[in-house]
Design a protein around this motif. Structure first.
Motif, short mmCIF file in Angstrom:
data_model
loop_
_atom_site.label_atom_id
_atom_site.label_comp_id
_atom_site.label_asym_id
_atom_site.label_seq_id
_atom_site.Cartn_x
_atom_site.Cartn_y
_atom_site.Cartn_z
N ASN A 20 0.81 -1.22 0.00
CA ASN A 20 0.00 0.00 0.00
C ASN A 20 0.84 1.27 0.00
OD1 ASN A 20 0.85 -0.45 2.65
ND2 ASN A 20 -0.97 0.47 3.54
N ASP A 21 2.18 1.15 -0.22
CA ASP A 21 2.96 2.39 -0.32
C ASP A 21 2.60 3.11 -1.61
OD1 ASP A 21 4.99 1.85 -2.42
OD2 ASP A 21 6.09 0.65 -0.96
N SER A 22 2.98 4.34 -1.72
CA SER A 22 2.50 5.19 -2.83
C SER A 22 2.91 4.72 -4.22
CB SER A 22 2.99 6.63 -2.63
OG SER A 22 2.44 7.16 -1.47
N TYR A 23 3.97 3.90 -4.31
CA TYR A 23 4.49 3.52 -5.62
C TYR A 23 4.34 2.04 -5.94
CZ TYR A 23 6.44 8.18 -5.81
OH TYR A 23 6.57 9.54 -5.86
N PHE A 24 4.13 1.20 -4.96
CA PHE A 24 4.06 -0.25 -5.16
C PHE A 24 3.01 -0.60 -6.21
CE2 PHE A 24 3.32 -4.68 -4.27
CZ PHE A 24 4.55 -5.14 -3.86
N PRO A 25 3.28 -1.48 -7.16
CA PRO A 25 4.46 -2.31 -7.33
C PRO A 25 5.57 -1.66 -8.15
CG PRO A 25 2.86 -2.96 -8.97
CD PRO A 25 2.24 -1.84 -8.15
N GLU A 26 5.39 -0.40 -8.53
CA GLU A 26 6.42 0.33 -9.26
C GLU A 26 7.65 0.56 -8.36
OE1 GLU A 26 6.41 1.93 -12.43
OE2 GLU A 26 4.66 0.69 -12.85
N PRO A 27 8.82 0.80 -8.96
CA PRO A 27 9.97 1.22 -8.15
C PRO A 27 9.70 2.60 -7.58
CG PRO A 27 10.49 1.40 -10.48
CD PRO A 27 9.14 0.75 -10.39
N MET A 28 10.43 2.98 -6.57
CA MET A 28 10.24 4.28 -5.93
C MET A 28 10.53 5.43 -6.91
SD MET A 28 8.93 3.79 -3.01
CE MET A 28 9.04 5.41 -2.28
N TRP A 29 11.19 5.14 -8.01
CA TRP A 29 11.47 6.15 -9.03
C TRP A 29 10.39 6.14 -10.12
CZ3 TRP A 29 15.12 2.70 -7.19
CH2 TRP A 29 16.14 3.27 -6.43
N GLY A 30 9.41 5.24 -9.98
CA GLY A 30 8.39 5.07 -11.00
C GLY A 30 7.22 6.02 -10.85
N SER A 31 6.11 5.62 -11.39
CA SER A 31 4.88 6.42 -11.34
C SER A 31 4.13 6.15 -10.04
CB SER A 31 3.97 6.05 -12.51
OG SER A 31 4.61 6.30 -13.73
#
Length: 123
Positions: A84-95
């Motif tokens: 539930n983090d803001s970027y999951f499943p994207e990398p933290m540098w993602g969308s």
């Protein structure tokens, strides 16, 4: 800075998730340029940080990465990820995928335990 050794140091990356970075003390562009001792310490620190993050934060996944495109200095990112983090499943540098994530587990006890473990192992 969380911890400093003669060959490497660990820094906290400001983020909504637990995110640490391990840097070499001397400026090296590639991991292959590191001495055997630097490599061994980095691998051991990665293992210690991952183990402590898993135990303390109970994340869904640990991400470990080394890019260095923006900062051409050997460093490794260690991130505790949550579904539930803001970027999951994207990398933290993602969308960004969602709003509203808040880490409910305080960082300070984790940092103190990690420091104790690192001092016990490397000092």
């Amino acid at each position: 800075m969380i911890y400093s050794h003669s060959l490497v140091y660990i820094d906290l990356h400001e983020s909504e998730i637990p995110w640490l970075k391990i840097f070499t003390q001397s400026p090296k562009k590639e991991f292959s340029e590191c001495s055997r001792e630097e490599k061994e310490i980095i691998w051991e620190m990665l293992d210690i940080i991952e183990t402590e993050m898993l135990e303390y934060f109970k994340p869904d996944k640990i991400n470990i990465a080394s890019f260095g495109n923006m900062l051409p200095h050997v460093h490794w990112h260690v991130m505790a990820r949550f579904k539930n983090d803001s970027y999951f499943p994207e990398p933290m540098w993602g969308s960004k995928q969602r709003e509203g994530f808040e880490l409910t587990t305080p960082m300070e006890p984790f940092i103190e335990k990690l420091k104790e473990r690192l001092h016990a192992r490397f000092d």
